[in-house]
Design a protein around this motif. Structure first.
Motif, PDB file in Angstrom:
ATOM      1  N   VAL A  98     -10.005  -5.943  -6.969  1.00 44.86           N
ATOM      2  CA  VAL A  98      -9.632  -7.428  -6.911  1.00 44.86           C
ATOM      3  C   VAL A  98      -8.716  -7.581  -8.123  1.00 44.86           C
ATOM      4  O   VAL A  98      -9.004  -7.333  -9.436  1.00 44.86           O
ATOM      5  N   PRO A  99      -7.555  -7.904  -7.946  1.00 43.71           N
ATOM      6  CA  PRO A  99      -6.373  -8.225  -8.886  1.00 43.71           C
ATOM      7  C   PRO A  99      -6.848  -9.408  -9.862  1.00 43.71           C
ATOM      8  O   PRO A  99      -5.906 -10.346  -9.688  1.00 43.71           O
ATOM      9  N   ILE A 100      -7.667  -9.310 -10.570  1.00 43.75           N
ATOM     10  CA  ILE A 100      -8.062 -10.571 -11.617  1.00 43.75           C
ATOM     11  C   ILE A 100      -7.009 -10.916 -12.383  1.00 43.75           C
ATOM     12  O   ILE A 100      -6.614 -12.120 -12.524  1.00 43.75           O
ATOM     13  N   ARG A 101      -6.298  -9.822 -13.067  1.00 45.12           N
ATOM     14  CA  ARG A 101      -5.351 -10.392 -14.194  1.00 45.12           C
ATOM     15  C   ARG A 101      -4.031 -10.980 -13.555  1.00 45.12           C
ATOM     16  O   ARG A 101      -3.767 -12.051 -13.573  1.00 45.12           O
ATOM     17  N   ASP A 102      -3.694 -10.541 -12.398  1.00 49.06           N
ATOM     18  CA  ASP A 102      -2.472 -11.153 -11.599  1.00 49.06           C
ATOM     19  C   ASP A 102      -2.648 -12.442 -10.997  1.00 49.06           C
ATOM     20  O   ASP A 102      -1.858 -13.134 -11.062  1.00 49.06           O
ATOM     21  N   TYR A 103      -3.921 -12.729 -10.333  1.00 42.64           N
ATOM     22  CA  TYR A 103      -4.080 -13.900  -9.941  1.00 42.64           C
ATOM     23  C   TYR A 103      -4.349 -14.833 -11.019  1.00 42.64           C
ATOM     24  O   TYR A 103      -3.684 -16.153 -10.878  1.00 42.64           O
ATOM     25  N   ILE A 104      -5.080 -14.830 -11.932  1.00 48.48           N
ATOM     26  CA  ILE A 104      -5.153 -15.609 -13.224  1.00 48.48           C
ATOM     27  C   ILE A 104      -3.660 -16.012 -13.685  1.00 48.48           C
ATOM     28  O   ILE A 104      -3.271 -17.216 -14.047  1.00 48.48           O
ATOM     29  N   GLN A 105      -2.954 -14.885 -13.900  1.00 47.81           N
ATOM     30  CA  GLN A 105      -1.748 -15.162 -14.547  1.00 47.81           C
ATOM     31  C   GLN A 105      -0.710 -15.916 -13.547  1.00 47.81           C
ATOM     32  O   GLN A 105      -0.126 -16.860 -13.669  1.00 47.81           O
ATOM     33  N   GLU A 106      -0.689 -15.684 -12.289  1.00 45.54           N
ATOM     34  CA  GLU A 106      -0.040 -16.552 -11.137  1.00 45.54           C
ATOM     35  C   GLU A 106      -0.316 -17.973 -11.174  1.00 45.54           C
ATOM     36  O   GLU A 106       0.270 -18.722 -11.076  1.00 45.54           O
ATOM     37  N   HIS A 107      -1.724 -18.033 -11.114  1.00 43.57           N
ATOM     38  CA  HIS A 107      -2.308 -19.362 -10.627  1.00 43.57           C
ATOM     39  C   HIS A 107      -2.556 -20.388 -12.137  1.00 43.57           C
ATOM     40  O   HIS A 107      -2.849 -21.480 -11.917  1.00 43.57           O
ATOM     41  N   THR A 108      -2.201 -19.865 -13.275  1.00 44.81           N
ATOM     42  CA  THR A 108      -2.240 -20.750 -14.351  1.00 44.81           C
ATOM     43  C   THR A 108      -1.022 -20.624 -15.181  1.00 44.81           C
ATOM     44  O   THR A 108      -0.847 -21.652 -16.031  1.00 44.81           O
ATOM     45  N   GLY A 109      -0.244 -19.837 -14.910  1.00 41.90           N
ATOM     46  CA  GLY A 109       1.158 -19.710 -15.683  1.00 41.90           C
ATOM     47  C   GLY A 109       1.218 -19.091 -17.030  1.00 41.90           C
ATOM     48  O   GLY A 109       2.110 -19.043 -17.717  1.00 41.90           O
ATOM     49  N   TYR A 110       0.052 -18.702 -17.361  1.00 39.41           N
ATOM     50  CA  TYR A 110      -0.294 -17.941 -18.697  1.00 39.41           C
ATOM     51  C   TYR A 110      -0.343 -16.315 -18.709  1.00 39.41           C
ATOM     52  O   TYR A 110      -0.714 -15.824 -17.667  1.00 39.41           O
ATOM     53  N   PRO A 111       0.151 -15.750 -19.611  1.00 39.45           N
ATOM     54  CA  PRO A 111      -0.010 -14.481 -19.611  1.00 39.45           C
ATOM     55  C   PRO A 111      -1.548 -14.002 -19.395  1.00 39.45           C
ATOM     56  O   PRO A 111      -2.476 -14.669 -20.158  1.00 39.45           O
ATOM     57  N   ALA A 112      -1.889 -13.137 -18.689  1.00 41.90           N
ATOM     58  CA  ALA A 112      -3.254 -12.757 -18.460  1.00 41.90           C
ATOM     59  C   ALA A 112      -3.768 -11.260 -18.867  1.00 41.90           C
ATOM     60  O   ALA A 112      -2.932 -10.421 -18.676  1.00 41.90           O
ATOM     61  N   PHE A 113      -4.904 -11.058 -19.156  1.00 41.85           N
ATOM     62  CA  PHE A 113      -5.544  -9.457 -19.413  1.00 41.85           C
ATOM     63  C   PHE A 113      -6.886  -9.593 -18.968  1.00 41.85           C
ATOM     64  O   PHE A 113      -7.706 -10.558 -19.075  1.00 41.85           O
ATOM     65  N   PHE A 114      -7.242  -8.387 -18.512  1.00 45.93           N
ATOM     66  CA  PHE A 114      -8.449  -7.943 -18.119  1.00 45.93           C
ATOM     67  C   PHE A 114      -8.991  -6.723 -18.328  1.00 45.93           C
ATOM     68  O   PHE A 114      -8.458  -5.803 -18.557  1.00 45.93           O
ATOM     69  N   ASP A 115     -10.340  -6.573 -18.959  1.00 42.37           N
ATOM     70  CA  ASP A 115     -10.971  -5.477 -19.264  1.00 42.37           C
ATOM     71  C   ASP A 115     -12.524  -5.436 -19.086  1.00 42.37           C
ATOM     72  O   ASP A 115     -13.036  -6.604 -18.650  1.00 42.37           O
ATOM     73  N   LYS A 116     -13.325  -4.443 -19.279  1.00 40.84           N
ATOM     74  CA  LYS A 116     -14.642  -4.469 -19.132  1.00 40.84           C
ATOM     75  C   LYS A 116     -15.357  -5.220 -20.154  1.00 40.84           C
ATOM     76  O   LYS A 116     -15.004  -5.493 -21.295  1.00 40.84           O
ATOM     77  N   ASP A 117     -16.381  -5.761 -19.803  1.00 40.05           N
ATOM     78  CA  ASP A 117     -17.141  -6.795 -20.830  1.00 40.05           C
ATOM     79  C   ASP A 117     -17.727  -5.884 -21.824  1.00 40.05           C
ATOM     80  O   ASP A 117     -17.734  -6.494 -23.083  1.00 40.05           O
ATOM     81  N   SER A 118     -17.942  -4.540 -21.623  1.00 39.82           N
ATOM     82  CA  SER A 118     -18.443  -3.669 -23.063  1.00 39.82           C
ATOM     83  C   SER A 118     -17.423  -3.619 -23.995  1.00 39.82           C
ATOM     84  O   SER A 118     -17.645  -3.454 -25.005  1.00 39.82           O
ATOM     85  N   VAL A 119     -15.937  -3.594 -23.591  1.00 35.96           N
ATOM     86  CA  VAL A 119     -14.709  -3.624 -24.263  1.00 35.96           C
ATOM     87  C   VAL A 119     -14.734  -4.898 -25.025  1.00 35.96           C
ATOM     88  O   VAL A 119     -14.498  -4.893 -26.472  1.00 35.96           O
ATOM     89  N   GLY A 120     -15.220  -5.851 -24.427  1.00 35.81           N
ATOM     90  CA  GLY A 120     -15.185  -7.349 -25.080  1.00 35.81           C
ATOM     91  C   GLY A 120     -15.920  -7.306 -26.216  1.00 35.81           C
ATOM     92  O   GLY A 120     -15.830  -7.887 -27.271  1.00 35.81           O
ATOM     93  N   VAL A 121     -17.284  -6.733 -25.953  1.00 35.87           N
ATOM     94  CA  VAL A 121     -18.286  -6.801 -27.145  1.00 35.87           C
ATOM     95  C   VAL A 121     -17.663  -6.074 -28.370  1.00 35.87           C
ATOM     96  O   VAL A 121     -17.738  -6.688 -29.339  1.00 35.87           O
ATOM     97  N   VAL A 122     -17.179  -4.943 -28.366  1.00 35.73           N
ATOM     98  CA  VAL A 122     -16.570  -4.292 -29.395  1.00 35.73           C
ATOM     99  C   VAL A 122     -15.412  -4.716 -30.024  1.00 35.73           C
ATOM    100  O   VAL A 122     -15.163  -4.883 -31.222  1.00 35.73           O
ATOM    101  N   MET A 123     -14.478  -5.295 -29.031  1.00 33.53           N
ATOM    102  CA  MET A 123     -13.225  -5.980 -29.553  1.00 33.53           C
ATOM    103  C   MET A 123     -13.717  -7.186 -30.300  1.00 33.53           C
ATOM    104  O   MET A 123     -13.195  -7.540 -31.409  1.00 33.53           O
ATOM    105  N   ALA A 124     -14.542  -8.153 -29.841  1.00 31.11           N
ATOM    106  CA  ALA A 124     -15.024  -9.243 -30.785  1.00 31.11           C
ATOM    107  C   ALA A 124     -15.416  -8.852 -32.055  1.00 31.11           C
ATOM    108  O   ALA A 124     -15.280  -9.555 -33.073  1.00 31.11           O
ATOM    109  N   GLU A 125     -16.183  -7.905 -32.192  1.00 34.02           N
ATOM    110  CA  GLU A 125     -16.849  -7.480 -33.191  1.00 34.02           C
ATOM    111  C   GLU A 125     -15.733  -6.880 -34.280  1.00 34.02           C
ATOM    112  O   GLU A 125     -15.912  -7.090 -35.541  1.00 34.02           O
TER     113      GLU A 125
END
Length: 404
Positions: A173-200
């Motif tokens: 499922v092309p999450i990044r491209d869909y969000i980018q196309e339908h909002t007009g903003y640059p979009a980025f997608f990754d695993k939730d576990s990556v989000g955990v460590v990136m936030a910290e």
């Protein structure tokens, strides 16, 4: 030509060093920045002047004099830019908008309604972004991007979700491209576990660490991600960090991945509920023995009973925590990260469980090879993954800053 390229590359590197130092150490003087980056004060003044002119940095007062004039201190201009972060789970879509200092200025959530299919959920996320920006009353031109994190596996370079076990029919499922196309903003997608460590790493307790491992412990399983020198270590084919599928009991139950005895088959809400219900049906004494339906006993009830000293509930929770502590020890042995961060619904919602895990992990420090274990609870609890997706946006923006 080579000299010009090297000069431009050096300026870009210096810009990132200076900007990141201000972000992490504000208020900061030009002299402090120069000493940290090994730069001349003149070079720092040149770059900070451009940051000021572009509105990314502001003057925030005067520092203490060390001889001569008091230095002018610099800080990040919080309202110069905004980022949107989304945490997509099987049950909920959590959205936050932050300013440039990653302070949450708006948040909302709704049910995912996964049964409606990928198209419905993607459209709902895009609509949420547009509505949230409007309701937050911020300038849409100042939104630098939308980050999304969700269950793996995924291909972050292509921004594609790749058939997570708990997301049926979500193959490629092309999450990044869909969000980018339908909002007009640059979009980025990754695993939730990556989000955990990136936030910290970006906003929390491990900003000064060169290596961090993040555990994401949710009701349905366990994920993980390793950050080394600020970069996600992905391994071959992006499969690094899948701690939930490390085997801790070769005679254990079959996992969704096809193996037996994976960590997430043992650290799992449904298994815990079933174990407690089975013992209650056998007549074991418990504060929950008077429940009308043992199969309807909730996680919250088990945690509350354990807090009150219920032997049955404590036994079951302690065993699950022990399995997780084994997982922590295995990560410490394999990678020796400076810190290990615990996050996810099982951590943010249930203090008793978190306390037991930390105690058991601490005891592992007496074992050979893992005396360095430093395990901490996450900083942002239910917003950890959403802020991790904000970090994806800000990281990209910081890397692409160009000043005239």
């Amino acid at each position: 030509m080579v000299g010009n390229i090297n000069s431009e590359t050096m300026r870009a590197m210096n810009l990132k060093v200076i900007f990141d130092y201000i972000r992490r150490n504000e208020p900061a003087s030009r002299r402090d920045i120069a000493e940290f980056g090994g730069l001349t004060v003149a070079a720092v003044s040149n770059i900070t002047s451009k940051l000021l002119a572009n509105g990314l940095v502001v003057e925030v007062g005067a520092g203490e004099s060390v001889g001569g004039r008091r230095p002018t201190l610099l800080g990040i201009n919080a309202d110069c830019r905004y980022a949107v972060g989304i945490d997509l789970t099987t049950k909920q879509i959590k959205l936050v908008i932050t300013n440039f200092k990653a302070q949450i200025i708006y948040e909302c959530s709704c049910d995912t309604q996964l049964e409606q299919g990928p198209g419905y959920v993607l459209d709902k996320m895009a609509q949420m972004v547009k509505c949230a920006v409007a309701e937050a009353r911020i300038d849409p031109q100042k939104v630098v991007g939308v980050g999304v994190v969700s269950a793996g596996p995924c291909d972050p370079e292509k921004g594609v979700m790749q058939s997570p076990p708990n997301f049926p029919d979500w193959g490629n499922v092309p999450i990044r491209d869909y969000i980018q196309e339908h909002t007009g903003y640059p979009a980025f997608f990754d695993k939730d576990s990556v989000g955990v460590v990136m936030a910290e790493y970006w906003f929390g307790k491990v900003a000064d660490c060169n290596s961090v491992f993040g555990f994401l412990i949710n009701r349905a399983g366990v994920g993980g991600a390793l950050l080394v020198n600020g970069e996600v270590f992905r391994g071959c084919s992006g499969g690094a960090g899948e701690v939930g599928h490390t085997i801790v009991d070769v005679r254990g139950e079959r996992c969704s991945c096809g193996s037996y005895g994976c960590l997430e088959t043992l650290v799992n809400e449904q298994r815990l509920l079933a174990d407690v219900a089975a013992d209650l049906k056998l007549g074991r004494p418990s504060l929950l023995a008077d429940a009308a339906d043992y199969n309807a006993v909730t996680m919250q009830q088990i945690m509350e009973a354990a807090e009150q000293g219920d032997a049955l509930c404590k036994e079951k929770l302690d065993r699950m925590a022990e399995y997780l502590a084994v997982g922590v020890r295995n990560i410490a042995t394999l990678f020796a990260p400076e810190k290990i961060v615990l996050s996810g619904g099982m951590i943010s919602k249930y203090p008793y469980f978190t306390r037991v895990i930390l105690e058991k992990a601490q005891k592992k420090q007496d074992e050979k090879f893992v005396k360095h274990i430093r395990v901490v609870e996450c900083s942002f609890h239910e917003n950890q993954c959403a802020l991790g997706s904000v970090a994806l946006v800000l990281e990209n923006f910081y890397k692409s800053i160009q000043l005239e």
